[in-house]
Design a protein around this motif. Sequence first.
Motif, PDB file in Angstrom:
ATOM      1  N   UNK A 108      -3.206 -21.672  24.010  1.00  0.00           N
ATOM      2  CA  UNK A 108      -3.799 -20.955  23.062  1.00  0.00           C
ATOM      3  C   UNK A 108      -4.000 -21.441  21.647  1.00  0.00           C
ATOM      4  N   UNK A 109      -3.283 -22.650  21.871  1.00  0.00           N
ATOM      5  CA  UNK A 109      -3.635 -23.784  20.017  1.00  0.00           C
ATOM      6  C   UNK A 109      -4.839 -24.211  20.364  1.00  0.00           C
ATOM      7  N   UNK A 110      -4.800 -24.862  21.479  1.00  0.00           N
ATOM      8  CA  UNK A 110      -6.219 -25.249  21.541  1.00  0.00           C
ATOM      9  C   UNK A 110      -7.901 -24.937  21.773  1.00  0.00           C
ATOM     10  N   UNK A 111      -7.102 -23.735  22.402  1.00  0.00           N
ATOM     11  CA  UNK A 111      -8.401 -22.633  22.768  1.00  0.00           C
ATOM     12  C   UNK A 111      -8.912 -22.059  21.400  1.00  0.00           C
ATOM     13  N   UNK A 112      -8.128 -22.409  19.973  1.00  0.00           N
ATOM     14  CA  UNK A 112      -7.925 -21.345  18.853  1.00  0.00           C
ATOM     15  C   UNK A 112      -8.998 -22.750  17.402  1.00  0.00           C
ATOM     16  N   UNK A 113      -8.580 -24.009  18.058  1.00  0.00           N
ATOM     17  CA  UNK A 113      -9.175 -25.845  18.084  1.00  0.00           C
ATOM     18  C   UNK A 113     -10.399 -25.461  17.727  1.00  0.00           C
ATOM     19  N   UNK A 114     -10.365 -25.752  19.255  1.00  0.00           N
ATOM     20  CA  UNK A 114     -12.418 -25.012  20.052  1.00  0.00           C
ATOM     21  C   UNK A 114     -12.920 -23.994  19.403  1.00  0.00           C
ATOM     22  N   UNK A 115     -12.857 -23.207  19.144  1.00  0.00           N
ATOM     23  CA  UNK A 115     -13.035 -22.130  18.800  1.00  0.00           C
ATOM     24  C   UNK A 115     -13.871 -21.941  17.031  1.00  0.00           C
ATOM     25  N   UNK A 116     -12.608 -22.826  16.377  1.00  0.00           N
ATOM     26  CA  UNK A 116     -12.929 -23.860  15.245  1.00  0.00           C
ATOM     27  C   UNK A 116     -14.138 -24.372  14.623  1.00  0.00           C
ATOM     28  N   UNK A 117     -14.037 -25.723  16.119  1.00  0.00           N
ATOM     29  CA  UNK A 117     -15.213 -26.591  15.853  1.00  0.00           C
ATOM     30  C   UNK A 117     -16.422 -25.238  16.515  1.00  0.00           C
ATOM     31  N   UNK A 118     -16.482 -24.684  16.934  1.00  0.00           N
ATOM     32  CA  UNK A 118     -17.533 -23.770  17.822  1.00  0.00           C
ATOM     33  C   UNK A 118     -18.077 -23.348  16.005  1.00  0.00           C
ATOM     34  N   UNK A 119     -17.710 -22.673  15.646  1.00  0.00           N
ATOM     35  CA  UNK A 119     -17.697 -22.063  14.542  1.00  0.00           C
ATOM     36  C   UNK A 119     -18.597 -22.740  13.454  1.00  0.00           C
ATOM     37  N   UNK A 120     -18.065 -24.279  13.646  1.00  0.00           N
ATOM     38  CA  UNK A 120     -18.469 -25.214  12.341  1.00  0.00           C
ATOM     39  C   UNK A 120     -19.180 -25.593  13.365  1.00  0.00           C
ATOM     40  N   UNK A 121     -19.726 -25.671  14.188  1.00  0.00           N
ATOM     41  CA  UNK A 121     -21.366 -26.720  14.910  1.00  0.00           C
ATOM     42  C   UNK A 121     -22.763 -25.579  15.321  1.00  0.00           C
ATOM     43  N   UNK A 122     -21.864 -24.438  14.749  1.00  0.00           N
ATOM     44  CA  UNK A 122     -22.725 -22.548  14.870  1.00  0.00           C
ATOM     45  C   UNK A 122     -23.243 -22.585  13.248  1.00  0.00           C
ATOM     46  N   UNK A 123     -22.499 -22.742  12.745  1.00  0.00           N
ATOM     47  CA  UNK A 123     -23.139 -22.596  11.265  1.00  0.00           C
ATOM     48  C   UNK A 123     -23.960 -23.976  10.830  1.00  0.00           C
ATOM     49  N   UNK A 124     -23.624 -25.042  10.882  1.00  0.00           N
ATOM     50  CA  UNK A 124     -24.348 -26.745  10.450  1.00  0.00           C
ATOM     51  C   UNK A 124     -25.364 -26.042  11.234  1.00  0.00           C
ATOM     52  N   UNK A 125     -25.845 -25.369  12.377  1.00  0.00           N
ATOM     53  CA  UNK A 125     -27.724 -25.476  13.380  1.00  0.00           C
ATOM     54  C   UNK A 125     -27.879 -24.503  12.626  1.00  0.00           C
ATOM     55  N   UNK A 126     -27.064 -23.717  12.465  1.00  0.00           N
ATOM     56  CA  UNK A 126     -27.573 -22.367  11.574  1.00  0.00           C
ATOM     57  C   UNK A 126     -28.172 -22.791   9.983  1.00  0.00           C
ATOM     58  N   UNK A 127     -27.846 -23.830  10.104  1.00  0.00           N
ATOM     59  CA  UNK A 127     -28.225 -23.934   8.276  1.00  0.00           C
ATOM     60  C   UNK A 127     -29.140 -25.176   8.651  1.00  0.00           C
ATOM     61  N   UNK A 128     -29.186 -25.938   8.971  1.00  0.00           N
ATOM     62  CA  UNK A 128     -30.108 -26.396  10.029  1.00  0.00           C
ATOM     63  C   UNK A 128     -31.890 -26.631  10.193  1.00  0.00           C
ATOM     64  N   UNK A 129     -31.467 -25.680  10.698  1.00  0.00           N
ATOM     65  CA  UNK A 129     -32.081 -24.202  11.284  1.00  0.00           C
ATOM     66  C   UNK A 129     -33.274 -23.644  10.186  1.00  0.00           C
ATOM     67  N   UNK A 130     -32.239 -22.846   9.031  1.00  0.00           N
ATOM     68  CA  UNK A 130     -32.717 -22.442   8.031  1.00  0.00           C
ATOM     69  C   UNK A 130     -33.577 -23.549   7.264  1.00  0.00           C
ATOM     70  N   UNK A 131     -33.455 -25.151   7.048  1.00  0.00           N
ATOM     71  CA  UNK A 131     -34.303 -25.377   6.517  1.00  0.00           C
ATOM     72  C   UNK A 131     -35.479 -25.788   6.833  1.00  0.00           C
ATOM     73  N   UNK A 132     -35.624 -25.589   8.424  1.00  0.00           N
ATOM     74  CA  UNK A 132     -37.006 -26.023   8.918  1.00  0.00           C
ATOM     75  C   UNK A 132     -38.096 -25.858   8.190  1.00  0.00           C
TER      76      UNK A 132
END
Length: 64
Positions: free
Chosen positions: A40-64
């Motif tokens: 459960x801890x590992x899944x939670x950590x992976x979910x947080x990393x996925x959220x951070x990656x999605x936010x970074x991808x959204x920022x990158x796509x928005x700046x184009x």
Amino acid sequence: MFWPMFAVAVGFLGLLVLGVLAVRVFVEAERLGRQVTDSARRIGRAAEELEQAAAAATRSAGSL
């Protein structure tokens, strides 16, 4: 007199076997609980990393 003593001995051995099996089940249940907690801890950590990656991808796509 032999049969009652034999019945008591067999009953005692049966209870002893049940006690040993109960201890083994308890130990394995604790081990499974630790594994579930770790997963459960590992899944939670992976979910947080996925959220951070999605936010970074959204920022990158928005700046184009």
